[in-house]
Design a protein around this motif. Structure first.
Motif, PDB file in Angstrom:
ATOM      1  N   LEU A 171       0.841  -1.199   0.000  1.00 45.36           N
ATOM      2  CA  LEU A 171       0.000   0.000   0.000  1.00 45.36           C
ATOM      3  C   LEU A 171       0.875   1.247   0.000  1.00 45.36           C
ATOM      4  CD1 LEU A 171      -2.737   1.393   0.105  1.00 45.36           C
ATOM      5  CD2 LEU A 171      -2.724   1.076   2.589  1.00 45.36           C
ATOM      6  N   ALA A 172       1.941   1.239   0.789  1.00 44.31           N
ATOM      7  CA  ALA A 172       2.859   2.381   0.831  1.00 44.31           C
ATOM      8  C   ALA A 172       3.524   2.592  -0.530  1.00 44.31           C
ATOM      9  CB  ALA A 172       3.911   2.179   1.919  1.00 44.31           C
ATOM     10  N   ILE A 173       3.901   1.515  -1.191  1.00 49.63           N
ATOM     11  CA  ILE A 173       4.501   1.618  -2.524  1.00 49.63           C
ATOM     12  C   ILE A 173       3.513   2.223  -3.508  1.00 49.63           C
ATOM     13  CG2 ILE A 173       5.319   0.255  -4.504  1.00 49.63           C
ATOM     14  CD1 ILE A 173       6.561  -1.709  -2.400  1.00 49.63           C
ATOM     15  N   VAL A 174       2.280   1.759  -3.481  1.00 46.00           N
ATOM     16  CA  VAL A 174       1.258   2.286  -4.393  1.00 46.00           C
ATOM     17  C   VAL A 174       0.996   3.760  -4.094  1.00 46.00           C
ATOM     18  CG1 VAL A 174      -1.169   2.092  -5.071  1.00 46.00           C
ATOM     19  CG2 VAL A 174       0.233   0.048  -4.880  1.00 46.00           C
ATOM     20  N   CYS A 175       0.955   4.128  -2.820  1.00 45.49           N
ATOM     21  CA  CYS A 175       0.775   5.543  -2.463  1.00 45.49           C
ATOM     22  C   CYS A 175       1.921   6.386  -3.004  1.00 45.49           C
ATOM     23  CB  CYS A 175       0.679   5.707  -0.946  1.00 45.49           C
ATOM     24  SG  CYS A 175      -0.863   5.108  -0.238  1.00 45.49           S
ATOM     25  N   ILE A 211      -8.415   5.790  -6.529  1.00 47.52           N
ATOM     26  CA  ILE A 211      -8.757   5.124  -5.264  1.00 47.52           C
ATOM     27  C   ILE A 211      -7.778   5.527  -4.171  1.00 47.52           C
ATOM     28  CG2 ILE A 211      -8.836   2.875  -4.090  1.00 47.52           C
ATOM     29  CD1 ILE A 211      -9.884   1.745  -6.800  1.00 47.52           C
ATOM     30  N   ILE A 212      -6.489   5.521  -4.486  1.00 48.29           N
ATOM     31  CA  ILE A 212      -5.465   5.902  -3.504  1.00 48.29           C
ATOM     32  C   ILE A 212      -5.670   7.353  -3.078  1.00 48.29           C
ATOM     33  CG2 ILE A 212      -2.981   6.287  -3.161  1.00 48.29           C
ATOM     34  CD1 ILE A 212      -3.949   3.314  -3.055  1.00 48.29           C
ATOM     35  N   GLY A 213      -5.981   8.220  -4.027  1.00 48.76           N
ATOM     36  CA  GLY A 213      -6.249   9.631  -3.706  1.00 48.76           C
ATOM     37  C   GLY A 213      -7.418   9.772  -2.751  1.00 48.76           C
ATOM     38  N   MET A 214      -8.471   9.001  -2.984  1.00 42.49           N
ATOM     39  CA  MET A 214      -9.633   9.053  -2.091  1.00 42.49           C
ATOM     40  C   MET A 214      -9.276   8.542  -0.702  1.00 42.49           C
ATOM     41  SD  MET A 214     -12.917   8.171  -4.594  1.00 42.49           S
ATOM     42  CE  MET A 214     -12.714   6.448  -4.394  1.00 42.49           C
ATOM     43  N   LEU A 215      -8.501   7.456  -0.625  1.00 42.60           N
ATOM     44  CA  LEU A 215      -8.076   6.926   0.671  1.00 42.60           C
ATOM     45  C   LEU A 215      -7.220   7.938   1.420  1.00 42.60           C
ATOM     46  CD1 LEU A 215      -7.206   3.234  -0.243  1.00 42.60           C
ATOM     47  CD2 LEU A 215      -9.136   4.040   1.131  1.00 42.60           C
ATOM     48  N   GLN A 216      -6.306   8.604   0.707  1.00 39.86           N
ATOM     49  CA  GLN A 216      -5.456   9.610   1.350  1.00 39.86           C
ATOM     50  C   GLN A 216      -6.293  10.774   1.838  1.00 39.86           C
ATOM     51  OE1 GLN A 216      -2.625  10.117  -1.870  1.00 39.86           O
ATOM     52  NE2 GLN A 216      -1.099   8.903  -0.786  1.00 39.86           N
ATOM     53  N   ILE A 232      12.320   3.826  -4.620  1.00 39.90           N
ATOM     54  CA  ILE A 232      11.319   3.206  -3.757  1.00 39.90           C
ATOM     55  C   ILE A 232      11.994   2.640  -2.498  1.00 39.90           C
ATOM     56  CG2 ILE A 232       9.587   1.367  -3.580  1.00 39.90           C
ATOM     57  CD1 ILE A 232       9.205   1.745  -6.677  1.00 39.90           C
ATOM     58  N   CYS A 233      13.144   1.990  -2.674  1.00 40.27           N
ATOM     59  CA  CYS A 233      13.883   1.449  -1.525  1.00 40.27           C
ATOM     60  C   CYS A 233      14.242   2.558  -0.546  1.00 40.27           C
ATOM     61  CB  CYS A 233      15.162   0.749  -1.984  1.00 40.27           C
ATOM     62  SG  CYS A 233      14.890  -0.776  -2.878  1.00 40.27           S
ATOM     63  N   SER A 234      14.745   3.676  -1.075  1.00 40.92           N
ATOM     64  CA  SER A 234      15.126   4.800  -0.212  1.00 40.92           C
ATOM     65  C   SER A 234      13.925   5.351   0.544  1.00 40.92           C
ATOM     66  CB  SER A 234      15.750   5.921  -1.051  1.00 40.92           C
ATOM     67  OG  SER A 234      16.958   5.490  -1.607  1.00 40.92           O
ATOM     68  N   GLU A 235      12.823   5.537  -0.161  1.00 44.69           N
ATOM     69  CA  GLU A 235      11.611   6.092   0.462  1.00 44.69           C
ATOM     70  C   GLU A 235      11.024   5.152   1.513  1.00 44.69           C
ATOM     71  OE1 GLU A 235       9.814   8.981   0.100  1.00 44.69           O
ATOM     72  OE2 GLU A 235      11.260   9.864  -1.287  1.00 44.69           O
TER      73      GLU A 235
END
Length: 97
Positions: free
Chosen positions: A26-30, A87-92, A42-45
């Motif tokens: 989920l964090a990766i998709v966000c 969907i991710i935008g709505m969840l955020q 992505i690894c750094s973040e």
């Protein structure tokens, strides 16, 4: 079926939600909802190892949620279906005020 959805559509949607139900995925998709990133970015973040990130990216890619492109020796990932970004935008908006 609910709202004229076919059984296949419901099953595909459930698989998508299942794929992003893991906290790291989920964090990766966000993160990718903000734009394309390399595996290293992505690894750094995320603060975890490349093998761990690659495993989760593979799972998301296999569900057709992510697309990838190679540029020299770097692989860039992005969200494949912009509906997932919505969907991710709505969840955020709901949970990450």
């Amino acid at each position: 079926m609910a709202n004229n959805w076919s059984e296949k559509e419901i099953e595909l949607t459930a698989h998508c939600f299942k794929a992003v139900a893991h906290p790291l995925r989920l964090a990766i998709v966000c993160l990718l909802a903000q734009g394309e990133r390399t595996v290293g970015d992505i690894c750094s973040e995320m603060g975890t190892t490349q093998p761990n990130i690659s495993q989760h990216l593979t799972q998301l890619h296999n569900q057709h949620l992510l697309k990838s492109r190679k540029d020299a020796n770097r692989v860039y990932y992005a969200i494949a279906d912009q509906r997932l970004s919505v969907i991710i935008g709505m969840l955020q908006e709901i949970y990450c005020n």
